[in-house]
Design a protein around this motif. Sequence first.
Motif, PDB file in Angstrom:
ATOM      1  N   ALA A 127       0.841  -1.213   0.000  1.00 48.53           N
ATOM      2  CA  ALA A 127       0.000   0.000   0.000  1.00 48.53           C
ATOM      3  C   ALA A 127       0.870   1.256   0.000  1.00 48.53           C
ATOM      4  O   ALA A 127       0.575   2.227  -0.696  1.00 48.53           O
ATOM      5  CB  ALA A 127      -0.941  -0.017   1.203  1.00 48.53           C
ATOM      6  N   PHE A 135      -6.353   4.462   2.056  1.00 45.71           N
ATOM      7  CA  PHE A 135      -7.481   3.522   2.032  1.00 45.71           C
ATOM      8  C   PHE A 135      -7.355   2.425   3.091  1.00 45.71           C
ATOM      9  O   PHE A 135      -8.195   1.527   3.151  1.00 45.71           O
ATOM     10  CB  PHE A 135      -7.589   2.850   0.654  1.00 45.71           C
ATOM     11  CG  PHE A 135      -7.875   3.800  -0.476  1.00 45.71           C
ATOM     12  CD1 PHE A 135      -8.752   4.861  -0.308  1.00 45.71           C
ATOM     13  CD2 PHE A 135      -7.288   3.617  -1.718  1.00 45.71           C
ATOM     14  CE1 PHE A 135      -9.035   5.727  -1.352  1.00 45.71           C
ATOM     15  CE2 PHE A 135      -7.558   4.480  -2.769  1.00 45.71           C
ATOM     16  CZ  PHE A 135      -8.426   5.542  -2.584  1.00 45.71           C
ATOM     17  N   VAL A 136      -6.269   2.440   3.864  1.00 42.44           N
ATOM     18  CA  VAL A 136      -6.047   1.351   4.826  1.00 42.44           C
ATOM     19  C   VAL A 136      -6.037   1.916   6.250  1.00 42.44           C
ATOM     20  O   VAL A 136      -5.294   2.856   6.546  1.00 42.44           O
ATOM     21  CB  VAL A 136      -4.715   0.623   4.538  1.00 42.44           C
ATOM     22  CG1 VAL A 136      -4.509  -0.528   5.517  1.00 42.44           C
ATOM     23  CG2 VAL A 136      -4.680   0.116   3.096  1.00 42.44           C
ATOM     24  N   THR A 199     -10.350  -1.513   4.834  1.00 43.58           N
ATOM     25  CA  THR A 199     -10.120  -0.556   3.764  1.00 43.58           C
ATOM     26  C   THR A 199     -11.391   0.247   3.550  1.00 43.58           C
ATOM     27  O   THR A 199     -12.497  -0.312   3.565  1.00 43.58           O
ATOM     28  CB  THR A 199      -9.678  -1.213   2.439  1.00 43.58           C
ATOM     29  OG1 THR A 199      -9.650  -0.190   1.426  1.00 43.58           O
ATOM     30  CG2 THR A 199     -10.590  -2.338   1.979  1.00 43.58           C
ATOM     31  N   LEU A 205      -8.311   0.579  -3.612  1.00 45.13           N
ATOM     32  CA  LEU A 205      -7.066  -0.046  -3.163  1.00 45.13           C
ATOM     33  C   LEU A 205      -6.498  -0.956  -4.263  1.00 45.13           C
ATOM     34  O   LEU A 205      -5.313  -0.850  -4.616  1.00 45.13           O
ATOM     35  CB  LEU A 205      -7.338  -0.843  -1.882  1.00 45.13           C
ATOM     36  CG  LEU A 205      -6.189  -1.660  -1.313  1.00 45.13           C
ATOM     37  CD1 LEU A 205      -4.999  -0.764  -0.956  1.00 45.13           C
ATOM     38  CD2 LEU A 205      -6.643  -2.441  -0.067  1.00 45.13           C
TER      39      LEU A 205
END
Length: 420
Positions: A127, A135-136, A199, A205
């Motif tokens: 990521a 997004f995490v 997420t 992602l």
Amino acid sequence: MAAEGRRVGVIGAGMVGVCTASYLQRDGHSVFLIDPGIPGEGASFGNAGAFNASSVTPVAMPGVIRKVPKWLLDPLGPLALRWSYLPTVLPYLYRFWRAGTAEKVHAQARALRPLVGPTLTMLRPLAEAAAAEEFVHQRGHLYVYRSPEALAKDGLAWTLRRENGVVADEFDADELRQLEPTLSREYVRGLLVRENGHTSNPFGLVTRLVDHFRRQGGEVIRARALGFRLEGRRLGAIRTDAGEFPADAAVVCAGAYSKPLAAGLGDKVPLETERGYHLMISDPEVMPRIPTADSDGKFVATPMALGLRFAGTVELAGLDAPPDWRRARILLEQGRRMLPGLAASHAEERLSVWMGHRPSMPDSLPVLGPSGISPDVLYAFGHGHVGMTAAPMTGRVIADLVSGRPAPIDIAPFAAGRFR
Ligand SMILES: Cc1cc2nc3c(=O)[nH]c(=O)nc-3n(C[C@H](O)[C@H](O)[C@H](O)COP(=O)(O)OP(=O)(O)OC[C@H]3O[C@@H](n4cnc5c(N)ncnc54)[C@H](O)[C@@H]3O)c2cc1C
């Protein structure tokens, strides 16, 4: 054969295929992804987005099969079956029933923990490189119950989690209210697993990971894989509807569509689709901060970048039947009960629905490792309810195998031939 710098074709560009391609590329292989559709638009698009390190509990638990008739009769229940599909799915259900013994579920949970436990640790480097950290998130995952009895009924699931090192903080009704004020007062018990993440945009992602893969020289080929050309036990090429693509190794990551590709190599795997649905409300009146699972309704409410997502339910109806959108609407009804601050009605343009295919095996374990016939063709499919979570470690395992290193975790329980 030189382990590094092999030409590797990854079949299927969902979360599993993309994490696999990314880890292979990091190992110095020349990697191409093959998918007939847009990367990330399969099951990896509309799931609940949970990266649950604690997801070690199989779906087939002791006694679960006895609950099936009650669930099927309840239109709001978590399980639906298209009766015309029953003859097709019966052998799967038989295996599902056989997999759910007390002894087996302990072994399945032990097998799953090393695959799902390090999910965020294994995802983070991918990521970060892909500039997808936004997004995490790691806010934990909250499991909520309407009565102490309901929690007690879930006792085996919590035993399996604890046996495998999962730590959960328990909250009573008042504490739950402070932790997550948006929740209904009907909930009187909550368990928070802090190591879990989620997420806020599963498709975003996967897309960022694919974009990065491309920038690093990876190729994405729009084609449907049909099978393999073998030269003895060695792989010559991947056959597709757009011609053959020569490769030194191939990985089958086609999710619920992987069965014919494995069967073509003589591996008959009891892969089934457990169809699931989501319903999203854009600009919701309230949004929980922590992804929250209602254990009675077996659905999850997840705060997402584009709105509030309710996801879950299982429908057995095969790959081809059209969606039954009533299943998604049920999630709205249940979601409003979970979060009473939501409006009693919403304009249609604020709602969106989705159906996708979980690639499921009767024992809730994926198929991960070499095919029976060729050491060059590997399998990475069948992750069922936990494919987002298990994808990063799956990618690491495959990259190690293709590079000639031992797998970092025990993959014996995931062998393709275990149902023979
Ligand atoms: C409602 C719901 C909620 C869920 N919630 C969660 C969750 O919170 N956490 C979690 O970990 N998991 C969750 N899951 C499960 C998770 O979404 C799946 O396990 C995961 O997305 C599977 O990823 P995949 O890459 O194997 O499959 P997919 O994302 O389906 O990708 C497979 C790809 O293969 C391609 N393909 C198919 N056939 C071929 C072919 N012949 N040749 C080439 N390509 C092909 C398809 O086009 C597709 O792009 C949920 C699932 C559902 C349905």
